[in-house]
Structure formats: structure tokens, C-alpha cells
Design a protein around this motif. Structure first.
Motif, mmCIF file in Angstrom:
data_model
loop_
_atom_site.group_PDB
_atom_site.id
_atom_site.type_symbol
_atom_site.label_atom_id
_atom_site.label_comp_id
_atom_site.label_asym_id
_atom_site.label_seq_id
_atom_site.Cartn_x
_atom_site.Cartn_y
_atom_site.Cartn_z
ATOM 1 N N THR A 110 -6.260 -12.789 19.675
ATOM 2 C CA THR A 110 -7.662 -12.625 20.092
ATOM 3 C C THR A 110 -8.347 -11.500 19.323
ATOM 4 N N PHE A 111 -7.566 -10.635 18.673
ATOM 5 C CA PHE A 111 -8.115 -9.514 17.917
ATOM 6 C C PHE A 111 -8.221 -9.800 16.415
ATOM 7 N N CYS A 112 -7.801 -10.987 16.011
ATOM 8 C CA CYS A 112 -7.812 -11.336 14.583
ATOM 9 C C CYS A 112 -9.248 -11.461 14.081
ATOM 10 N N ILE A 113 -9.548 -10.746 12.985
ATOM 11 C CA ILE A 113 -10.902 -10.797 12.416
ATOM 12 C C ILE A 113 -10.916 -11.398 11.017
ATOM 13 N N GLY A 114 -9.742 -11.653 10.455
ATOM 14 C CA GLY A 114 -9.680 -12.241 9.124
ATOM 15 C C GLY A 114 -8.289 -12.141 8.535
ATOM 16 N N GLU A 115 -8.229 -12.348 7.234
ATOM 17 C CA GLU A 115 -6.951 -12.297 6.529
ATOM 18 C C GLU A 115 -7.003 -11.272 5.416
ATOM 19 N N LEU A 116 -5.822 -10.840 5.018
ATOM 20 C CA LEU A 116 -5.708 -9.914 3.905
ATOM 21 C C LEU A 116 -5.928 -10.684 2.612
ATOM 22 N N ASP A 117 -6.771 -10.172 1.764
ATOM 23 C CA ASP A 117 -7.065 -10.805 0.480
ATOM 24 C C ASP A 117 -5.837 -10.665 -0.414
ATOM 25 N N PRO A 118 -5.188 -11.770 -0.769
ATOM 26 C CA PRO A 118 -3.970 -11.684 -1.585
ATOM 27 C C PRO A 118 -4.234 -11.205 -3.010
ATOM 28 N N THR A 119 -5.479 -11.268 -3.456
ATOM 29 C CA THR A 119 -5.783 -10.833 -4.822
ATOM 30 C C THR A 119 -6.086 -9.348 -4.908
ATOM 31 N N SER A 120 -6.298 -8.694 -3.766
ATOM 32 C CA SER A 120 -6.596 -7.258 -3.805
ATOM 33 C C SER A 120 -5.293 -6.471 -3.918
ATOM 34 N N PRO A 121 -5.316 -5.366 -4.659
ATOM 35 C CA PRO A 121 -4.103 -4.574 -4.809
ATOM 36 C C PRO A 121 -3.762 -3.856 -3.513
ATOM 37 N N ALA A 122 -2.490 -3.767 -3.257
ATOM 38 C CA ALA A 122 -2.035 -3.036 -2.079
ATOM 39 C C ALA A 122 -2.116 -1.541 -2.365
ATOM 40 N N ILE A 123 -2.296 -0.773 -1.337
ATOM 41 C CA ILE A 123 -2.313 0.675 -1.491
ATOM 42 C C ILE A 123 -0.868 1.123 -1.629
ATOM 43 N N PRO A 124 -0.515 1.811 -2.705
ATOM 44 C CA PRO A 124 0.874 2.238 -2.855
ATOM 45 C C PRO A 124 1.234 3.289 -1.811
ATOM 46 N N GLU A 125 2.422 3.161 -1.275
ATOM 47 C CA GLU A 125 2.871 4.142 -0.296
ATOM 48 C C GLU A 125 3.330 5.386 -1.020
ATOM 49 N N LEU A 126 3.165 6.501 -0.361
ATOM 50 C CA LEU A 126 3.571 7.773 -0.958
ATOM 51 C C LEU A 126 5.089 7.831 -1.047
ATOM 52 N N GLU A 127 5.567 8.320 -2.156
ATOM 53 C CA GLU A 127 6.997 8.497 -2.321
ATOM 54 C C GLU A 127 7.303 9.984 -2.308
ATOM 55 N N ILE A 128 8.368 10.341 -1.622
ATOM 56 C CA ILE A 128 8.785 11.734 -1.585
ATOM 57 C C ILE A 128 9.955 11.857 -2.537
ATOM 58 N N SER A 129 9.756 12.631 -3.573
ATOM 59 C CA SER A 129 10.816 12.766 -4.558
ATOM 60 C C SER A 129 11.812 13.826 -4.102
ATOM 61 N N PRO A 130 13.085 13.636 -4.414
ATOM 62 C CA PRO A 130 14.096 14.613 -4.034
ATOM 63 C C PRO A 130 13.822 15.989 -4.647
ATOM 64 N N LYS A 131 13.204 16.000 -5.828
ATOM 65 C CA LYS A 131 12.911 17.261 -6.481
ATOM 66 C C LYS A 131 11.977 18.106 -5.624
ATOM 67 N N LYS A 132 10.976 17.477 -5.044
ATOM 68 C CA LYS A 132 10.027 18.191 -4.191
ATOM 69 C C LYS A 132 10.731 18.775 -2.971
ATOM 70 N N GLN A 133 11.662 18.032 -2.381
ATOM 71 C CA GLN A 133 12.363 18.518 -1.210
ATOM 72 C C GLN A 133 13.197 19.735 -1.547
ATOM 73 N N THR A 134 13.885 19.725 -2.673
ATOM 74 C CA THR A 134 14.694 20.882 -3.037
ATOM 75 C C THR A 134 13.811 22.063 -3.395
ATOM 76 N N ASP A 135 12.625 21.809 -3.968
ATOM 77 C CA ASP A 135 11.699 22.897 -4.259
ATOM 78 C C ASP A 135 11.267 23.586 -2.975
ATOM 79 N N VAL A 136 10.985 22.800 -1.945
ATOM 80 C CA VAL A 136 10.581 23.373 -0.664
ATOM 81 C C VAL A 136 11.718 24.176 -0.073
#
Length: 130
Positions: free
Chosen positions: A74-100
């Protein structure tokens, strides 16, 4: 006569990410769940955590009932456009974790050094009194 389905990009869906204006994407469909936020049994935080990305896995992992799935439609308002690019998810690099971690160890080295220093001074003062 076929019904026209509104297509939304993931970018557009991700812009609706507040309690009063919340869209989620599940199985390629876009749902406006703004009016359901206060009624969601898991709380509104659960839904807000999955805005801006495909929430299919989270939805399936929660084990929703048939009734919940019917209500969702009942809350559906449409569909995801398959031709639009997906938003890339953030990646946490191990280097950043060791820096912290290194920053934290550099920042808090004074506490153990102070404890050892006070202990050594107290020991010398104690032995000097004898």
C-alpha cells in the motif's frame, strides 16, 4: 490499458531520509513509508537506517509476515530506475582503522607514563624515609 509506473533513481530515493519524509527501496520498488514510521513495530530507527540503499536484504532478514508484506504494497509509489547508477556504499579501509588506533595510542601514552612516574617517585620517597 497498462498502468504507467513512476521510476525513481536511488539518488532521488535517498533524499527522502527523515522521519517525516522517508522512502525505502525493496526488491526494486520504492516505498514512501513516511506515514507508517510511528506504527512500525521495530521503531522508526530501523527504517531510517536503510534509507539511501537497497533494503531488500534487511527486509528479508527481519522475517516479515504475509500481512506485513501486503501492508507494504500500500506504500509503493513506483519502481527503481534500472538505468540510474546506484549510490556506492562507503568502504572502510583497514588502513584508516589502524590510523585511528595509532592516533589513540599516541594520544593516551601520557596516562601510563604518569602512573609509572608517580609510582617510582613514591617508592623513592618511601625508601628515603626508612
Amino acid at each position: 490499458m497498462p498502468t504507467l509506473t513512476k521510476l525513481y533513481s536511488m539518488q532521488e530515493a535517498s533524499e527522502h531520509n527523515t522521519k517525516d519524509d522517508c522512502w525505502v527501496v525493496i526488491d526494486g520498488k520504492v516505498y514512501d513509508v513516511s506515514s507508517y514510521m510511528d506504527e512500525h513495530p521495530g521503531g522508526d530507527d530501523v527504517i531510517l537506517d536503510v534509507t539511501g540503499k537497497d533494503a531488500t536484504d534487511e527486509f528479508e532478514d527481519a522475517g516479515h509476515s504475509k500481512t506485513a508484506r501486503e501492508l507494504m504494497e500500500t506504500f509503493c509509489i513506483g519502481e527503481l530506475d534500472p538505468t540510474s547508477p546506484a549510490i556506492p556504499e562507503l568502504e572502510i579501509s583497514p588502513k584508516k582503522q589502524t590510523d585511528v588506533l595509532m592516533d589513540l595510542t599516541k594520544q593516551y601514552w601520557a596516562v601510563p607514563v604518569a602512573i609509572v612516574s608517580i609510582s617510582v617517585i613514591a617508592g623513592f620517597l618511601y625508601l628515603r624515609r626508612k
